[in-house]
Design an enzyme around this catalytic site. Structure first.
Site, PDB file in Angstrom:
ATOM      1  N   GLY A  41       0.956  -1.232  -0.128  1.00 19.87           N
ATOM      2  CA  GLY A  41      -0.203   0.018  -0.020  1.00 19.87           C
ATOM      3  C   GLY A  41       0.903   1.253  -0.092  1.00 19.87           C
ATOM      4  O   GLY A  41       1.968   1.152   0.363  1.00 19.87           O
ATOM      5  N   TYR A  42       0.287   2.145  -0.577  1.00 19.66           N
ATOM      6  CA  TYR A  42       1.165   3.508  -0.892  1.00 19.66           C
ATOM      7  C   TYR A  42       0.541   4.648   0.225  1.00 19.66           C
ATOM      8  O   TYR A  42      -0.542   4.801   0.364  1.00 19.66           O
ATOM      9  CB  TYR A  42       1.031   4.229  -2.119  1.00 19.66           C
ATOM     10  CG  TYR A  42       1.912   3.147  -2.976  1.00 19.66           C
ATOM     11  CD1 TYR A  42       3.065   3.578  -3.475  1.00 19.66           C
ATOM     12  CD2 TYR A  42       1.111   1.893  -3.463  1.00 19.66           C
ATOM     13  CE1 TYR A  42       3.864   2.372  -4.098  1.00 19.66           C
ATOM     14  CE2 TYR A  42       2.031   1.111  -4.276  1.00 19.66           C
ATOM     15  CZ  TYR A  42       3.475   1.366  -4.514  1.00 19.66           C
ATOM     16  OH  TYR A  42       4.045   0.482  -5.282  1.00 19.66           O
ATOM     17  N   LEU A  43       1.482   5.225   0.927  1.00 23.74           N
ATOM     18  CA  LEU A  43       1.120   6.283   1.986  1.00 23.74           C
ATOM     19  C   LEU A  43       1.265   7.673   1.313  1.00 23.74           C
ATOM     20  O   LEU A  43       0.391   8.629   1.568  1.00 23.74           O
ATOM     21  CB  LEU A  43       2.204   6.192   3.147  1.00 23.74           C
ATOM     22  CG  LEU A  43       2.133   4.957   3.976  1.00 23.74           C
ATOM     23  CD1 LEU A  43       3.431   4.848   4.626  1.00 23.74           C
ATOM     24  CD2 LEU A  43       0.817   5.069   4.966  1.00 23.74           C
TER      25      LEU A  43
END
Length: 168
Positions: A41-43
């Site tokens: 997942g991308y922050l």
């Protein structure tokens, strides 16, 4: 990067030199190759190619900052505790990919074949890492690899996570 987390166990800063390809067909013998499930997942992502992601591979957890685009990129990676990962994971809602990565020997290299699932089900992308740009130029892809997508940002994991599968 998570600052002050006493559970950070590993740190890696490196230049990543990598070519990416679409996959025409599954290679023979893939059943015997090592494989791992990956939740990623991308922050944060920026227009200049910088990204901050978290990733779970088996029972190990990582936070990675990558910058740049294309063949050669900067990468900083730290290993996270499970607790740190689980705290950050909800922040990636709407910017995730799920895949199984198979490691396929190819001469002196290892081809990492990503088999995507979920919204990206059916997408097959292969990556090969190199020690130098010159080495990457000498690499001859096996027949089962298709079109090279190293410079096609639509197939970066961050673009796949944020925008979904590109239209051809």
């Amino acid at each position: 990067m998570v600052q002050g987390d006493s559970k950070i166990r590993n740190y890696l800063m490196a230049k990543e030199i990598e070519r990416k390809f679409l996959v025409k067909e599954m290679p023979k013998g893939i059943e015997s190759c090592p494989a791992s499930g990956i939740s990623q997942g991308y922050l944060a992502v920026s227009g200049d190619g910088t990204e901050i992601r978290i990733r779970k591979i088996g029972d190990r957890y990582y936070e990675t900052v990558k910058s740049g685009r294309g063949l050669k990129r900067e990468e900083v990676e730290v290993e996270l505790s499970r607790e740190a990962f689980e705290t950050l994971w909800p922040c990636t809602e709407g910017s995730r990919v799920e895949k199984t990565r198979c490691e396929i020997p190819c001469g002196e290299h290892v081809i990492e074949l990503d088999v995507y699932s979920g919204a990206l089900d059916g997408l097959l992308v292969a990556e090969v890492e190199f020690k130098s740009v010159e080495e990457s130029a000498r690499f001859v892809p096996p027949e089962w690899l298709g079109r090279e997508i190293t410079d096609d940002v639509r197939y970066s994991n961050r673009s796949l996570a944020v925008y979904g599968r590109p239209e051809e």
